[in-house]
Design an enzyme around this catalytic site. Structure first.
Site, PDB file in Angstrom:
ATOM      1  N   SER A 145      30.762  27.864  39.870  1.00 34.14           N
ATOM      2  CA  SER A 145      31.229  28.555  38.917  1.00 34.14           C
ATOM      3  C   SER A 145      33.095  27.084  38.938  1.00 34.14           C
ATOM      4  O   SER A 145      31.540  26.382  38.132  1.00 34.14           O
ATOM      5  CB  SER A 145      32.379  29.899  39.081  1.00 34.14           C
ATOM      6  N   GLU A 240      26.389  36.849  31.973  1.00 28.78           N
ATOM      7  CA  GLU A 240      27.536  36.027  31.742  1.00 28.78           C
ATOM      8  C   GLU A 240      28.086  35.326  30.749  1.00 28.78           C
ATOM      9  O   GLU A 240      27.516  34.774  30.339  1.00 28.78           O
ATOM     10  CB  GLU A 240      27.239  34.803  32.843  1.00 28.78           C
ATOM     11  N   HIS A 270      27.924  37.075  37.514  1.00 28.98           N
ATOM     12  CA  HIS A 270      28.875  35.967  37.375  1.00 28.98           C
ATOM     13  C   HIS A 270      29.116  35.864  39.240  1.00 28.98           C
ATOM     14  O   HIS A 270      29.425  36.697  39.564  1.00 28.98           O
ATOM     15  CB  HIS A 270      30.206  36.069  37.088  1.00 28.98           C
TER      16      HIS A 270
END
Length: 302
Positions: A145, A240, A270
């Site tokens: 991320s 996502e 995610h």
């Protein structure tokens, strides 16, 4: 495929999304408490090291991991939460899969420390590894991320400064690379993603950037140069909203003549590898990532 294992995680994430957002401090404490309940293997060790005046890290490993090879891992958390302590279970799995030590920096967090502080701490981690005798041949980098943003940005910065990659391979999980939020998947997959709420994404970027231009490649490395990029593995869940960040990064790497292994994981949310203790696909993704890094190690012909 164990979608039944993902179902309760999806439900919990959707319930959290429906509730008012808690303050940053509460979010941090909640995440740390959640990850503290994940058991660590008995052969795992972690040593605190000081990378710079502003940043320390945990140097982690399992018993049979090589001391000669290291994976620099930048944790996720929307630039506002996460730590080396809470990422110890992830680091243990990364170390076993990659057969390497794992360095997890406690880069400074927003909003107290906005851009470019986290990126400067990432560069300090690379400098520290160099001082320990690690070269690009013994160093890989990865992140999930927001951490993937920092990892990719560090490669681009070093490439610009020195004309060569500081690592021999990169591994990006659910990368958040475009802080202008121009990816079509943000709207197209909004109803499918229980983790990232598109309505909150502008605030996420603002907390990190303040008034800085989100289109700056230093903040959104998707818009930076991929010339000379090392072989890269990108893993992303099919549901996502950030799917297009991953897909466009793949396109940019390949357009620049680089090698990118792209994995779309059906039905995954995610950063699902963070839930490897609950979801089989999380463990499988880490195993495949570790195998990729092993294959790219110079001693294995990478």
């Amino acid at each position: 495929m164990s979608l039944d294992q993902v179902a309760p995680i999806r439900a919990a994430l959707m319930a959290r999304r429906a509730a008012p957002a808690p303050p940053v401090d509460a979010r941090r404490a909640g995440f740390e408490a959640q990850m503290a309940d994940v058991p660590l293997p008995p052969d795992f060790t972690a040593t605190r090291v000081q990378l710079s005046e502003h940043c320390s890290a945990l140097l982690c490993g399992v018993e049979d991991a090589s001391k000669e090879r290291v994976l620099l891992w930048l944790h996720g958390g929307a630039f506002i939460l996460g730590s080396s302590e809470s990422y110890q279970p992830m680091a243990a799995r990364l170390s076993r899969a990659a057969g390497a030590q794992v360095l997890v920096p406690d880069y400074r967090l927003a909003p107290e420390h906005r851009f470019p502080a986290p990126g400067e701490d990432t560069l300090a981690a690379l400098d520290w590894l160099e001082a320990q005798g690690h070269t690009a041949e013994t160093t890989a980098i990865g992140g999930d991320s927001a951490g993937a943003n920092l990892a990719l940005g560090a490669i681009q910065r070093r490439m610009s400064e020195r004309g060569a990659s500081p690592v021999h391979a990169a591994w990006l999980v659910s990368p958040y690379l475009d802080l202008t939020h121009s990816g079509a998947s943000i709207a197209a997959r909004a109803a499918r993603d229980p983790f990232v709420d598109p309505a909150g994404m502008p605030e996420t970027a603002q907390r990190y950037l303040g008034e800085h231009d989100p289109a700056d490649p230093a903040a959104s490395p998707l818009f930076g140069s991929f010339e000379g990029f090392p072989p890269t593995l990108i893993q992303v869940g099919s549901d996502e909203v950030l799917f297009d960040d991953a897909a466009r990064a793949r396109g940019a790497i390949e357009a620049a003549g680089g090698t990118c292994v792209f994995q779309e994981w059906a039905g995954m949310v995610h950063v699902w590898p963070l839930f490897a203790h609950q979801v089989d696909e999380g463990g499988w993704a880490i195993e495949q990532g570790g195998a990729f890094l092993r294959s790219q190690a110079p001693e294995n012909g990478g």
